[in-house]
Design an enzyme around this catalytic site. Sequence first.
Site, short mmCIF file in Angstrom:
data_model
loop_
_atom_site.label_atom_id
_atom_site.label_comp_id
_atom_site.label_asym_id
_atom_site.label_seq_id
_atom_site.Cartn_x
_atom_site.Cartn_y
_atom_site.Cartn_z
N ASP A 86 6.98 -7.31 2.55
CA ASP A 86 8.32 -6.86 3.38
C ASP A 86 8.06 -5.29 3.17
O ASP A 86 7.72 -4.67 2.30
CB ASP A 86 9.50 -7.28 2.73
CG ASP A 86 9.53 -7.31 1.34
OD1 ASP A 86 8.62 -7.19 0.50
OD2 ASP A 86 10.68 -6.94 0.78
N GLU A 144 10.60 -9.04 -0.96
CA GLU A 144 10.26 -8.71 -2.77
C GLU A 144 11.52 -7.69 -2.89
O GLU A 144 11.99 -7.53 -3.92
CB GLU A 144 9.18 -7.92 -3.24
CG GLU A 144 8.99 -7.49 -4.50
CD GLU A 144 9.81 -6.36 -4.83
OE1 GLU A 144 10.03 -6.09 -6.03
OE2 GLU A 144 9.73 -5.16 -4.02
ZN ZN Z 1 9.92 -1.13 -3.63
ZN ZN Z 2 6.98 -2.76 -4.33
#
Ligand code: ZN
Ligand code: ZN
Length: 413
Positions: A86, A144
């Site tokens: 991401d 994440e």
């Molecule tokens: Zn980051």
């Molecule tokens: Zn990262």
Amino acid sequence: MTDPAEAARRTLDLTSVVKSVGLEDLYQDLHRHPELAFQEHRTAGLLAERLRTAGYAVTSRVGRTGVVGVLENGEGPVVWLRGDMDALPVAETTGLPYASTVDGVMHACGHDVHVTWLAGAAQALAATRDAWSGTLVVIGQPAEEGGGGAAAMVADGLHDRFPRPDAVFGQHVAPGPAGLYSHTPGLIMSAADDVHITVPGVGGHGSRPEATVDPVVAGAHIVTRLQTVVSREVAAAESVVLTVGEFHAGRRPNIIPPEARLALNLRTQSPKVRERVLAAIRRIVEGECLAAGCPAPAEVTMDAGYPATVNDASLDEQIAAVHREVFGAQAVFDFGPAMGSEDFSLLVPAGVPYDFWFVTSTPAEVWQAAPGDELGEKLDAVPSNHSPLFAPDLSVLVPGVQALAAAALSQFA
Ligand code: ZN
Ligand code: ZN
């Protein structure tokens, strides 16, 4: 597990393949087209396509946008390699020819590099499968950045639907002169928690504070008093960061609002310190509300946080030894634990050893031009992860693939 020199030899043997799989094109394509957490459809598609072409059995939409590729290649250990996919809501200002084409979205944490490394390692290991035996599982993880992507993949059956690992590996780009590998045998990243606070007041006219309870003043006291948690309640040898990143209250200068909302982010490195700090936060919020005469107790809620990332010490020492063989002893060092956090460890089934390390990626000319002589001074001066100027050097693409492949090859029969 093979010895470090043998793993390094196998790694150098696949380098010509690594150089032939178009890493720069893939990286620049990903960088131009960043996607936010759980929206990584295009990114996941590109990774899945490369895995499928290389002969992996590919499962898409694991934990919404996650991708899992499995390559069964005979008897031997099962190794998981993980990369996150991401991007961030940051407007890029690098001016690079391959800068983001999406308004206000950027790969400012380098997860585009991670996807490139993962795809490259998967392709190179598949192309040289005669040289090793075992099962390789390649995981493209969504979200994440605070989105809980690892937890989403586990909730979607990651631990049951795919071969159980004997070891799990991941790596992250970081500021520092390009081409160093930071290995820490133990705690390498901190735990992160978000705490949300609502301070109830009594709203009213700005000219008549006597008829109100002002939540802005109470909230301001909370923010100030929270600064004493780290300075007065935590031992000097412990590392803790407490940052109030949100404070929302009011819409007009002459209206005392009925409530204030705050949110803070906490980084800690031991469960004991974490509990103590969370208790202090609750106590301070409660106390300041009492002092202000709030009409009800404040609400304090926590998001599911990220735990500390704690490498298996002996696995980390093995991988560091392999990296010394591949990149030279001077390229591998231990920078110690970071205050940053990751959900990498949440992907790993309980009891399975894992290793996570950093690869420095600041272009040589940017590093040289940064003011200061000390490593620390320069680190403060160069663009870091999450900066709109973060721009990893293309020179880290091939060695990053080697680093990941070397870790896998050190485990395979
Ligand atoms: Zn980051
Ligand atoms: Zn990262």
